[in-house]
Motif scaffolding. Structure first.
Motif, PDB file in Angstrom:
ATOM      1  N   THR A   1      49.539  90.686 -31.280  1.00 52.12           N
ATOM      2  CA  THR A   1      48.321  90.548 -32.075  1.00 52.12           C
ATOM      3  C   THR A   1      47.093  90.388 -31.166  1.00 52.12           C
ATOM      4  O   THR A   1      46.044  90.995 -31.400  1.00 52.12           O
ATOM      5  N   ALA A   2      47.279  89.585 -30.117  1.00 56.92           N
ATOM      6  CA  ALA A   2      46.168  89.337 -29.184  1.00 56.92           C
ATOM      7  C   ALA A   2      45.682  90.634 -28.555  1.00 56.92           C
ATOM      8  O   ALA A   2      44.480  90.857 -28.392  1.00 56.92           O
ATOM      9  N   LYS A   3      46.643  91.505 -28.213  1.00 52.46           N
ATOM     10  CA  LYS A   3      46.298  92.784 -27.577  1.00 52.46           C
ATOM     11  C   LYS A   3      45.434  93.653 -28.483  1.00 52.46           C
ATOM     12  O   LYS A   3      44.520  94.338 -28.018  1.00 52.46           O
ATOM     13  N   ILE A   4      45.741  93.635 -29.759  1.00 54.03           N
ATOM     14  CA  ILE A   4      44.983  94.458 -30.717  1.00 54.03           C
ATOM     15  C   ILE A   4      43.636  93.799 -31.043  1.00 54.03           C
ATOM     16  O   ILE A   4      42.599  94.444 -31.107  1.00 54.03           O
ATOM     17  N   LEU A   5      43.699  92.480 -31.178  1.00 56.81           N
ATOM     18  CA  LEU A   5      42.486  91.721 -31.517  1.00 56.81           C
ATOM     19  C   LEU A   5      41.442  91.831 -30.417  1.00 56.81           C
ATOM     20  O   LEU A   5      40.247  91.976 -30.683  1.00 56.81           O
ATOM     21  N   HIS A   6      41.903  91.750 -29.170  1.00 59.38           N
ATOM     22  CA  HIS A   6      40.979  91.849 -28.031  1.00 59.38           C
ATOM     23  C   HIS A   6      41.297  93.096 -27.226  1.00 59.38           C
ATOM     24  O   HIS A   6      41.534  93.029 -26.018  1.00 59.38           O
ATOM     25  N   ALA A   7      41.333  94.224 -27.912  1.00 57.80           N
ATOM     26  CA  ALA A   7      41.670  95.490 -27.265  1.00 57.80           C
ATOM     27  C   ALA A   7      40.734  95.742 -26.098  1.00 57.80           C
ATOM     28  O   ALA A   7      39.516  95.612 -26.234  1.00 57.80           O
ATOM     29  N   GLY A   8      41.293  96.051 -24.939  1.00 57.21           N
ATOM     30  CA  GLY A   8      40.461  96.377 -23.776  1.00 57.21           C
ATOM     31  C   GLY A   8      39.966  95.165 -23.012  1.00 57.21           C
ATOM     32  O   GLY A   8      39.326  95.311 -21.982  1.00 57.21           O
ATOM     33  N   ASN A   9      40.264  93.962 -23.480  1.00 55.88           N
ATOM     34  CA  ASN A   9      39.823  92.765 -22.762  1.00 55.88           C
ATOM     35  C   ASN A   9      41.033  91.843 -22.541  1.00 55.88           C
ATOM     36  O   ASN A   9      41.307  90.938 -23.332  1.00 55.88           O
TER      37      ASN A   9
ATOM     38  N   GLU B   1      44.240  93.967 -39.651  1.00 52.20           N
ATOM     39  CA  GLU B   1      45.616  94.191 -40.107  1.00 52.20           C
ATOM     40  C   GLU B   1      46.615  93.418 -39.256  1.00 52.20           C
ATOM     41  O   GLU B   1      47.578  92.831 -39.765  1.00 52.20           O
ATOM     42  N   ALA B   2      46.374  93.408 -37.941  1.00 59.89           N
ATOM     43  CA  ALA B   2      47.298  92.726 -37.030  1.00 59.89           C
ATOM     44  C   ALA B   2      47.305  91.225 -37.290  1.00 59.89           C
ATOM     45  O   ALA B   2      48.369  90.588 -37.337  1.00 59.89           O
ATOM     46  N   VAL B   3      46.112  90.660 -37.474  1.00 62.42           N
ATOM     47  CA  VAL B   3      46.014  89.221 -37.716  1.00 62.42           C
ATOM     48  C   VAL B   3      46.639  88.872 -39.071  1.00 62.42           C
ATOM     49  O   VAL B   3      47.352  87.880 -39.210  1.00 62.42           O
TER      50      VAL B   3
ATOM     51  N   TYR C   1      60.211  82.487 -28.475  1.00 64.86           N
ATOM     52  CA  TYR C   1      59.882  83.736 -27.788  1.00 64.86           C
ATOM     53  C   TYR C   1      59.585  84.862 -28.779  1.00 64.86           C
ATOM     54  O   TYR C   1      58.718  85.699 -28.523  1.00 64.86           O
ATOM     55  N   HIS C   2      60.274  84.869 -29.926  1.00 61.70           N
ATOM     56  CA  HIS C   2      59.926  85.832 -30.971  1.00 61.70           C
ATOM     57  C   HIS C   2      58.507  85.575 -31.469  1.00 61.70           C
ATOM     58  O   HIS C   2      57.721  86.498 -31.644  1.00 61.70           O
ATOM     59  N   MET C   3      58.227  84.289 -31.688  1.00 63.69           N
ATOM     60  CA  MET C   3      56.913  83.903 -32.169  1.00 63.69           C
ATOM     61  C   MET C   3      55.851  84.314 -31.131  1.00 63.69           C
ATOM     62  O   MET C   3      54.848  84.966 -31.469  1.00 63.69           O
ATOM     63  N   ALA C   4      56.091  83.968 -29.865  1.00 63.12           N
ATOM     64  CA  ALA C   4      55.099  84.220 -28.818  1.00 63.12           C
ATOM     65  C   ALA C   4      54.853  85.718 -28.630  1.00 63.12           C
ATOM     66  O   ALA C   4      53.732  86.150 -28.359  1.00 63.12           O
ATOM     67  N   GLU C   5      55.922  86.508 -28.800  1.00 66.56           N
ATOM     68  CA  GLU C   5      55.777  87.952 -28.659  1.00 66.56           C
ATOM     69  C   GLU C   5      54.865  88.512 -29.756  1.00 66.56           C
ATOM     70  O   GLU C   5      54.000  89.347 -29.490  1.00 66.56           O
ATOM     71  N   HIS C   6      55.093  88.017 -30.960  1.00 63.90           N
ATOM     72  CA  HIS C   6      54.277  88.449 -32.091  1.00 63.90           C
ATOM     73  C   HIS C   6      52.803  88.093 -31.861  1.00 63.90           C
ATOM     74  O   HIS C   6      51.896  88.888 -32.110  1.00 63.90           O
TER      75      HIS C   6
END
Ligand SMILES: [Zn+2]
Length: 448
Positions: A318-326, A368-370, A309-314
């Motif tokens: 990252t996904a949110k920043i990588l695909h911001a707005g989608n 940076e997030a990735v 769950y720690h891993m999945a949260e991280h």
């Protein structure tokens, strides 16, 4: 009070009291209004009758205690004691906690040491205030669950009908905590058994902050339980029927030593009697550096997992920043990464992240997030063995450690306005660990 010599009269008095109680219960049954509270009426009477029974039992034992004076060695010269006289002494039992006078034989040293031993107090293991072992056990448990004031006034007095001051509860807790801490550090707190052939031992560890003295300090803790005691209750919920909890305000060495001592009790032995750890320990944590180091030092050969769950949260962040707005693309990307890990394609996942950081079309924030995600997972790649863990039927989340943080620390030590000094906090952590460990309170008071 009945005379020592008159056991028959005391017995008759108890029979009469019981008869009277039975009659009152019968009469109560005829009055519908009173009948509703028949248990309330009987309860108080039974507690007081119980005290009389205890007194009867103690005084019935007095003659043989008197004879046994000779079997009791003088604490100074170790030679036999000698009966001197009967004296009144005060005891407090777990029935009401109220002072109750009983007659007790008192012995002296036949060889002239300045020793005066009350054989009832000695035999019952009473403390200086005449409290029995069971009464001290209940007080210690109450003080472990609730703050000392509430333990005395609410848990003991209102719920159990036992009279005791907050100071009394506090003092007992301090004494018992001493023993709990010794046992915990030796890995002996709570019940343990040898693992079955098909079982593994889970060790889940974490840290959380508590205000102690002048600032925030980390409580380091571990939960230890065998796979066999962790039946699946529902899809995402497990209950643990056998568990050892260890916690400390000390450093990772302190936690690690105590964890190993506890773990060793569960491990099978080779022909020379040495503990066999290989293939028997599964260590799950949030991947903090001190936890990885502790595991390497104290539990070499353990199957190490980064809490899913720690891993999945991280990954999700990252996904949110990588695909911001989608949101859809973010969700899809997150699921892809999870699937790669779950299918054992760790290298493919990490290589994918690295390739992505070189993608010129990424925003600075996304890059940076990735990079941060890759930087977090790469040094922990050996603990991303979710595929293998699933195949072996292992848990992949450290939820038990998080719930321990809540049960051991949060619920008793982080209430509004609470202030702890180091000694008090250390003592309470040991008591809470005992409380959350299977049969952790057994024998503590007797040994205190
Ligand atoms: Zn002596």
């Amino acid at each position: 009070m009945p005379k020592i010599s008159d056991a028959a009269a005391a017995r008759k008095m108890l029979h009469d009291k019981l008869d009277e109680l039975l009659n009152r219960a019968e009469e109560t049954a005829k009055d519908l209004h009173k009948f509703k509270e028949v248990d309330k009426m009987v309860r108080d009477e039974v507690l007081s009758l119980g005290e009389d029974v205890v007194r009867f039992g103690i005084e019935a034992a007095a003659p043989s205690l008197r004879l046994r004076a000779r079997d009791t060695p003088c604490p100074h010269c170790k030679k036999p004691l000698q009966f001197k006289q009967f004296r009144r002494t005060t005891i407090r039992t777990s029935l009401t906690g109220e002072p109750m006078p009983v007659l007790s034989p008192v012995a002296v040293c036949a060889h002239g040491c300045a020793v005066l031993l009350n054989l009832v107090r000695h035999g019952l293991g009473l403390d200086d205030d005449g409290r029995t072992i069971r009464l001290r056990e209940l007080a210690a448990m109450a003080g472990t669950i609730e703050p000392f004031e509430a333990a005395a006034s609410q848990v003991l007095s209102e719920l159990a009908g036992i009279t005791m001051s907050a100071n009394g509860v506090h003092g007992i807790c301090q004494d018992v905590a001493e023993v709990a801490r010794e046992r915990m550090n030796a890995g002996m707190l709570g019940q343990a058994r040898t693992l079955k052939r098909e079982e593994v031992l889970y060790v889940m560890a974490d840290g959380c902050m508590v205000w102690v003295g002048d600032g925030w300090h980390e409580v380091k803790f571990a939960v230890i339980f065998p796979s066999g005691s962790n039946p699946l209750v529902s899809k995402d919920r497990h209950t643990t029927t056998e568990r050892q909890v260890i916690c400390t305000l000390g450093d990772r060495e302190d936690l690690g030593d105590a964890v190993w001592n506890a773990v060793e009790r569960w491990l099978p032995r080779d022909v020379d009697g040495n503990a066999v750890a290989a293939g028997k320990i599964v260590f799950i944590s949030d991947g903090s550096v001190w936890l990885r180091n502790m595991c390497e030092e104290k539990l070499p050969g353990a199957f190490v997992l980064l809490d899913w769950y720690h891993m999945a949260e991280h990954v999700a962040e990252t996904a949110k920043i990588l695909h911001a707005g989608n949101d859809l693309a973010a969700h899809r990307w997150r699921k892809e990464q999870e699937a790669l890990l779950m299918n054992g394609r760790v290298s493919a996942m990490l290589n994918g992240l690295e390739l992505l950081t070189r993608n010129a079309t990424l925003t600075k924030a996304a890059c940076e997030a990735v990079t941060a995600l890759h930087g977090f997972l790469e040094p922990r790649r050996a603990s991303l063995r979710y595929c293998e863990a699933k195949a072996r039927g292992y848990l992949i989340g450290s939820g038990s450690a998080e719930s321990a943080a809540n049960h051991v620390v949060q619920q008793r030590m982080k209430r509004a306005g609470m202030r702890w000094e180091r000694d008090g906090a250390t003592a309470m952590l040991a008591l809470r660990a005992a409380w959350r460990s299977t049969k952790g309170f057994v024998g503590l008071v007797k040994a205190a």
